[in-house]
Design an enzyme around this catalytic site. Structure first.
Site, short mmCIF file in Angstrom:
data_model
loop_
_atom_site.label_atom_id
_atom_site.label_comp_id
_atom_site.label_asym_id
_atom_site.label_seq_id
_atom_site.Cartn_x
_atom_site.Cartn_y
_atom_site.Cartn_z
N GLY A 14 0.79 -1.23 0.00
CA GLY A 14 0.00 0.00 0.00
C GLY A 14 0.82 1.27 0.00
O GLY A 14 0.31 2.34 0.36
N SER A 15 2.07 1.18 -0.45
CA SER A 15 2.87 2.42 -0.43
C SER A 15 2.32 3.44 -1.44
O SER A 15 2.34 4.64 -1.18
CB SER A 15 4.35 2.13 -0.70
OG SER A 15 4.54 1.64 -2.01
N ASN A 16 1.81 2.96 -2.55
CA ASN A 16 1.20 3.90 -3.51
C ASN A 16 -0.10 4.47 -2.97
O ASN A 16 -0.37 5.66 -3.11
CB ASN A 16 0.98 3.22 -4.87
CG ASN A 16 2.26 3.13 -5.67
OD1 ASN A 16 2.74 4.13 -6.17
ND2 ASN A 16 2.83 1.94 -5.76
N LEU A 88 -4.17 -6.98 -7.36
CA LEU A 88 -3.77 -8.14 -8.15
C LEU A 88 -4.92 -8.94 -8.75
O LEU A 88 -4.68 -9.87 -9.52
CB LEU A 88 -2.91 -9.07 -7.29
CG LEU A 88 -1.58 -8.45 -6.84
CD1 LEU A 88 -0.80 -9.41 -5.95
CD2 LEU A 88 -0.73 -8.05 -8.05
N ILE A 91 -10.38 -7.25 -12.71
CA ILE A 91 -11.60 -6.45 -12.51
C ILE A 91 -12.68 -6.96 -13.45
O ILE A 91 -12.46 -7.06 -14.66
CB ILE A 91 -11.31 -4.96 -12.82
CG1 ILE A 91 -10.17 -4.42 -11.95
CG2 ILE A 91 -12.56 -4.11 -12.66
CD1 ILE A 91 -10.47 -4.36 -10.48
N ASN A 105 -4.77 2.17 -13.68
CA ASN A 105 -3.91 1.17 -13.05
C ASN A 105 -2.45 1.61 -13.18
O ASN A 105 -2.11 2.36 -14.09
CB ASN A 105 -4.10 -0.18 -13.77
CG ASN A 105 -3.30 -1.30 -13.13
OD1 ASN A 105 -3.20 -1.40 -11.91
ND2 ASN A 105 -2.71 -2.15 -13.96
N HIS A 107 1.46 0.00 -13.45
CA HIS A 107 2.18 -1.25 -13.71
C HIS A 107 3.69 -0.98 -13.61
O HIS A 107 4.17 0.02 -14.18
CB HIS A 107 1.83 -1.79 -15.10
CG HIS A 107 2.47 -3.12 -15.35
ND1 HIS A 107 1.92 -4.31 -14.90
CD2 HIS A 107 3.62 -3.45 -15.97
CE1 HIS A 107 2.73 -5.30 -15.24
NE2 HIS A 107 3.77 -4.82 -15.89
N ASP A 148 -3.82 -4.89 -18.69
CA ASP A 148 -2.60 -4.14 -19.03
C ASP A 148 -2.57 -3.61 -20.47
O ASP A 148 -1.51 -3.36 -21.02
CB ASP A 148 -1.32 -5.00 -18.83
CG ASP A 148 -1.01 -5.22 -17.36
OD1 ASP A 148 -1.58 -4.50 -16.52
OD2 ASP A 148 -0.20 -6.10 -17.07
N GLU A 177 7.10 5.54 -9.12
CA GLU A 177 5.66 5.44 -8.85
C GLU A 177 5.24 6.47 -7.80
O GLU A 177 4.24 7.16 -7.96
CB GLU A 177 5.32 4.03 -8.38
CG GLU A 177 5.54 2.99 -9.46
CD GLU A 177 5.12 1.60 -9.04
OE1 GLU A 177 4.82 0.80 -9.93
OE2 GLU A 177 5.10 1.30 -7.83
C1 GRF Z 1 3.67 -1.41 -7.45
O1 GRF Z 1 4.94 -1.64 -7.96
C2 GRF Z 1 2.68 -1.42 -8.57
O2 GRF Z 1 3.16 -0.94 -9.78
C3 GRF Z 1 2.38 -2.87 -8.72
O3 GRF Z 1 2.38 -3.37 -7.40
C4 GRF Z 1 3.21 -2.57 -6.57
C5 GRF Z 1 2.39 -2.12 -5.41
O4 GRF Z 1 3.14 -1.59 -4.38
N1 GRF Z 1 1.21 -3.08 -9.49
P1 GRF Z 1 2.40 -0.92 -3.14
O5 GRF Z 1 1.41 -1.93 -2.58
O6 GRF Z 1 1.73 0.31 -3.60
O7 GRF Z 1 3.48 -0.65 -2.14
#
Ligand code: GRF
Length: 201
Positions: A14-16, A88, A91, A105, A107, A148, A177
């Site tokens: 969940g860092s993003n 993952l 959808i 999304n 990637h 994708d 990201e």
């Molecule tokens: C990211 O690298 C994203 O591109 C991929 O999964 C990773 C998720 O990382 N689809 P996080 O859960 O946001 O840390």
């Protein structure tokens, strides 16, 4: 104008998701109203990250995605935008159609390279290393019925050195990201809102 409402779906760390939440904290344009995760809290850091920022992540089951329950949750949250941030599961078509033009999304490679079935997480970075690629990066794209394959919205690249291990490639890509995902979402929403107000003039 009412703020645009963003829902985020995640599966792991969940860092993003965290970066997106932080970006829109205090924004007049949009807010993150809902975060869902298909893994239990013991296996997914996203719960702790969003809680620390005042939002509880909602656990969801794969079956609920398939049977339309998640779509109902998104409607109940009155989500205008759906952001897949390391999500993952596939959808379902109904949900893609419902959020056509408002579901995106991320990637962790330069699509179309290293995309498609089985290409997620470290699998991607290992494949980049195995191919001897000299660069990698990240892609933000629209979600369509084909995995994708939606139109690319934004890409950023980083150099891959011959001695970079997959973990180092992953780190470089994650940095990109974190730098660009939320900003890209912000720009997309800003554009969409500007278009709508033009149409209403
Ligand atoms: C990211 O690298 C994203 O591109 C991929 O999964 C990773 C998720 O990382 N689809 P996080 O859960 O946001 O840390």
């Amino acid at each position: 104008m009412e703020k645009q409402r963003i829902a985020v779906l995640a599966s792991g760390s969940g860092s993003n998701a965290e970066e997106i939440l932080r970006h829109f904290e205090g924004s007049a344009l949009a807010e993150v109203v809902w975060v869902g995760c298909n893994r239990p809290e013991a296996q997914a850091g996203v719960y702790g990250r969003t809680r620390a920022l005042g939002l509880e992540t909602t656990p969801i089951q794969a079956d609920q995605l398939k049977d339309g329950t998640v779509l109902k949750m998104l409607r109940l949250a009155r989500a205008d935008w759906v952001v897949l941030a390391g999500f993952l599961l596939r959808i379902p078509v109904e949900m893609v159609r419902d959020f056509q033009g408002s579901m995106i999304n991320i990637h962790p490679s330069l699509l179309p390279l290293f995309g498609g079935k089985g290409m997620y997480g470290m699998h991607v970075h290992r494949a980049v290393k195995a191919a001897g690629a000299e660069e990698s990066g990240m892609t933000i794209h629209w979600v369509t019925e084909e995995y994708d394959e939606g139109d690319v919205i934004f890409q950023a690249s980083c150099a891959v050195k011959p001695d970079d291990e997959p973990e180092q490639i992953a780190q470089k890509v994650a940095q990109l990201e974190h730098r660009y995902f939320a900003r890209t979402i912000d720009a997309l929403i800003r554009d969409a809102v500007a278009q709508t107000s033009l149409q209403h003039e």
